[in-house]
Motif scaffolding. Structure first.
Motif, short mmCIF file in Angstrom:
data_model
loop_
_atom_site.label_atom_id
_atom_site.label_comp_id
_atom_site.label_asym_id
_atom_site.label_seq_id
_atom_site.Cartn_x
_atom_site.Cartn_y
_atom_site.Cartn_z
N ASP A 2 -8.01 -13.12 12.38
CA ASP A 2 -7.10 -12.92 13.51
C ASP A 2 -7.86 -13.18 14.81
N THR A 20 -6.99 -13.11 17.82
CA THR A 20 -6.72 -12.21 18.96
C THR A 20 -7.53 -10.92 18.84
N ILE A 22 2.22 -10.78 13.15
CA ILE A 22 3.01 -11.64 14.04
C ILE A 22 4.36 -10.98 14.35
N LYS A 33 2.39 -11.81 21.35
CA LYS A 33 0.94 -12.01 21.34
C LYS A 33 0.52 -13.22 20.51
N TYR A 34 1.33 -13.54 19.49
CA TYR A 34 0.90 -14.57 18.53
C TYR A 34 1.75 -15.84 18.61
N ILE A 94 -4.52 -16.57 12.28
CA ILE A 94 -3.45 -16.42 13.26
C ILE A 94 -4.06 -16.37 14.65
N SER A 95 -3.29 -16.79 15.64
CA SER A 95 -3.86 -16.99 16.96
C SER A 95 -2.82 -16.78 18.05
N GLY A 96 -3.31 -16.49 19.26
CA GLY A 96 -2.42 -16.38 20.40
C GLY A 96 -2.33 -17.69 21.16
#
Lengths: 258, 387
Positions: A8, A10, A157, A163-164, A182-184
């Motif tokens: 993750d 974030t 998410i 945020k994502y 997963i990413s912002g």
């Protein structure tokens, strides 16, 4: 059960504990380098206000394993894609073929081998988490079954949709990977490969390779058939010429009377 | 100037190229030592970003491709039964055989651990194109050496094995054609695995077919070129009556190939790179003009085809274009995805050039001591412009 890693971006604080743990676990020489090399199997890179990890994605249908001529790379039943250095002859097709550019080479050694993350396969076999996931203080790298990791990713998410980016990287990329991210920030901006096919690249070569036995049979019969016809024509031409008398013998090979 | 089958062995002329190659062996040996003591990084510009370079793009892809004349001509003579081409079969098989030896020698440099090359025999992975390539190299080199063996065996008076090979020539040639078809196309198949990396000007599901057809075209070009070089080196005449129809076959092969390439480029839209003259577009143009447009455009005309000079120009252009194509697939087309420009190091170039020199020296020695070329009738005069 196929294992997986969820990363993750974030949540990552960029401490680099995962990279240090990796070095120690796999007894890799030297300090952690800027980019992944044969001696540094994972790195943490700051980009766009968050951090991204670089490591082997452990594809569900690994391209590297499909291209290796001596089967030095293979996917274990648990999920890690591992490497048998004793088989490798150093053709480096895996490096060329990997859609994520993961395998690295020991360019500085007289007897070189490939280096890449093997998802702490010995730990995983005993039911333990990978060294990087164990070392992570921020729940940015977590380890479990791939199904659970996917559920966790979607859950994170769903809980914080603002945020994502609404995408789990590795769900379908190159046919799906054991490592999910997963990413912002859009994944492309984080230095991850975009424009990957959903179908594993290995299918494209297999389409050709799987047809070789059929092709050999048909091509062989065809070529023999050509020879049969042309040779027969020659024989007929000679017989006919012999019947008509010596002065009409055609010494060319086309079988047509001159 | 009556040349005989084996050329007079006594006179050794130290020409310009002989001197160059002889001098190159000194750095070559030093580089070889460095390569095996310090690793690939010490002598090449290869890196984790660019793992395959000149030794794969030129030595392997071109070495195999330009050896394609051997299977083409053996098929023409033994399967299509066009026996009049027989006189140029031996030099062509020799070129093919030396081409494969060149490839194997280059692999000894390029493989990280070449002493394990035999691992393909015991560790199987039928899903790997490289596995197919490895087996094709092994098997076809065996076929080529069997096809060439009579020349050597004759020289030493072993007639029984020669008779046996002659009896088995049809299955041998068929095996050779099948293996070559697989091998030539498999070098294209190698690149099917990189849809996200190879530039669309070169990436296509048809890559195996492209590699196969272009190898036939350029392989024939190589036969013409090799006849020309033999003419220059050994004072032989150009067999225009044989080379002219071969050039026609080359025009057809390259024409079909060029048309298919255009179709793919139009369909996937990558012609935009050509119109905008991007780096890839320019390299494609270079390849296409040299490898397709010039040879087809020139040699489609009977008048040019029957002129030794234009014939050689067309063939040379086809071979050059072929080399640029293989380097484009293996280097140019892969550069954008890798994020860097790969230019081979001087040491990589020296190794490749020296290996070519070794091949040419082996050819010259074979011509001198073995019966490679047929006896020429004393009445025949060499081509006027060559003497």
């Amino acid at each position: 059960m196929t294992v997986g890693i969820l990363f993750d971006m974030t949540k990552c604080i960029g401490c680099g504990a995962c990279a240090d743990a990796c070095k120690e676990q796999n007894k890799l020489p030297g300090p952690v380098e800027e980019v992944t090399t044969a001696y540094t199997w994972t790195t943490v890179e700051a980009r766009e206000g968050q951090y991204v990890r670089h490591l082997c994605m452990h594809c569900l249908v690994p391209t590297c394993a499909s291209v290796c001529p001596v089967a030095a790379l293979h996917k274990t039943p648990e999920g890690p894609v591992v490497y048998d250095a004793d088989k490798c002859m150093g053709c480096r097709y895996c490096m060329m073929a990997c859609p994520f550019d993961v395998p690295k080479y020991q360019w500085d050694r007289a007897i070189p081998i490939i280096g890449k993350c093997i998802m702490c396969t010995s730990r995983v076999k005993q039911g333990e988490a990978t060294a990087c996931a164990t070392a992570c203080p921020a729940e940015a790298t977590v380890f479990g079954s791939r199904a659970d990791m996917l559920k966790e990713a979607k859950e994170r998410i769903r809980k914080e949709p603002d945020k994502y980016i609404d995408h789990v990287y590795g769900l379908k990329e190159a046919g799906g990977t054991g490592v999910l991210m997963i990413s912002g920030v859009p994944f492309e901006k984080m230095g991850l490969k975009a424009k990957l096919t959903d179908e594993p690249p290995a299918m494209r070569t297999w389409q050709v390779l799987s047809n070789i036995p059929d092709f050999v049979a048909v091509w062989g019969v065809f070529l023999y058939g050509v020879h049969w016809i042309t040779a027969r024509r020659d024989t007929v031409a000679h017989h006919e010429a012999a019947r008509k008398g010596p002065d009409t013998i055609d010494t060319t090979h086309t079988g047509r009377p001159s | 100037m009556n040349s005989t089958a084996t050329l007079p062995a006594g006179r050794f002329r130290l020409g310009f190229w002989t001197t160059v190659f002889a001098l190159l062996t000194i750095p070559f040996l030093a580089i070889t030592f460095l390569r095996f003591s310090k690793g690939l990084g010490a002598v090449t510009n290869l890196s984790d970003k660019f793992p395959w370079g000149l030794w794969i793009g030129f030595d392997l892809l071109c070495g195999v491709g330009l050896a394609a004349g051997a299977f083409t001509l053996t098929a023409v003579v033994h399967l299509f039964n066009l026996k009049r081409f027989e006189p140029i079969v031996r030099p062509t098989i020799l070129t093919g055989f030396l081409g494969y030896i060149f490839v194997i020698l280059a692999l000894m440099f390029d493989l990280g651990q070449p002493w394990r090359i035999w691992h393909t025999i015991i560790y199987w992975n039928p899903h790997s194109v490289m596995f197919e390539v490895g087996w094709c190299v092994m098997l076809y080199t065996t076929v080529l050496s069997l096809e060439f063996a009579p020349v050597v065996l004759e020289r030493f008076g072993f007639h029984a094995p020669v008779r046996m090979i002659h009896r088995l020539i049809t299955p041998l040639v068929i095996a050779g054609v099948i293996l070559s078809t697989l091998h030539q196309s498999s070098l294209g198949t190698l690149y099917l695995i990189v849809p996200s990396k190879l530039h669309p000007l070169w990436y296509s599901q048809l890559l195996p077919l492209f590699f196969y057809i272009s190898a036939i075209g350029a392989g024939i070009g190589m036969v013409i070129l090799e006849s020309y070089m033999s003419k220059r080196a050994f004072g032989r005449h150009l067999e225009m009556d044989l080379l002219e129809p071969l050039a026609r076959a080359m025009v057809v092969a390259l024409g079909i190939y060029g048309l298919m390439r255009i179709q793919v480029i139009v369909r996937n839209g990558s012609y935009a790179d050509v119109l905008n003259l991007t780096y890839e577009g320019k390299m494609f143009l270079l390849e296409f003009v040299l490898g397709v447009l010039l040879p087809v455009g020139l040699l489609a005309f009977r008048k040019l085809r029957t002129s030794p000079t234009w014939l050689v120009v067309g063939a040379f252009s086809a071979v050059l274009g072929f080399v640029v194509n293989r380097l484009n697939v293996s280097v140019t087309g892969m550069e954008r995805a890798s994020g860097i420009r790969y230019v081979p190091s001087v040491m990589e170039v020296i190794v490749s050039v020296t290996l070519i020199g070794i091949g040419m020296a082996a050819f010259a020695l074979a011509v001198r001591y073995l019966k490679i070329f047929p006896e020429e009738k004393p009445a025949e005069e060499p081509e006027p412009e060559g003497s």
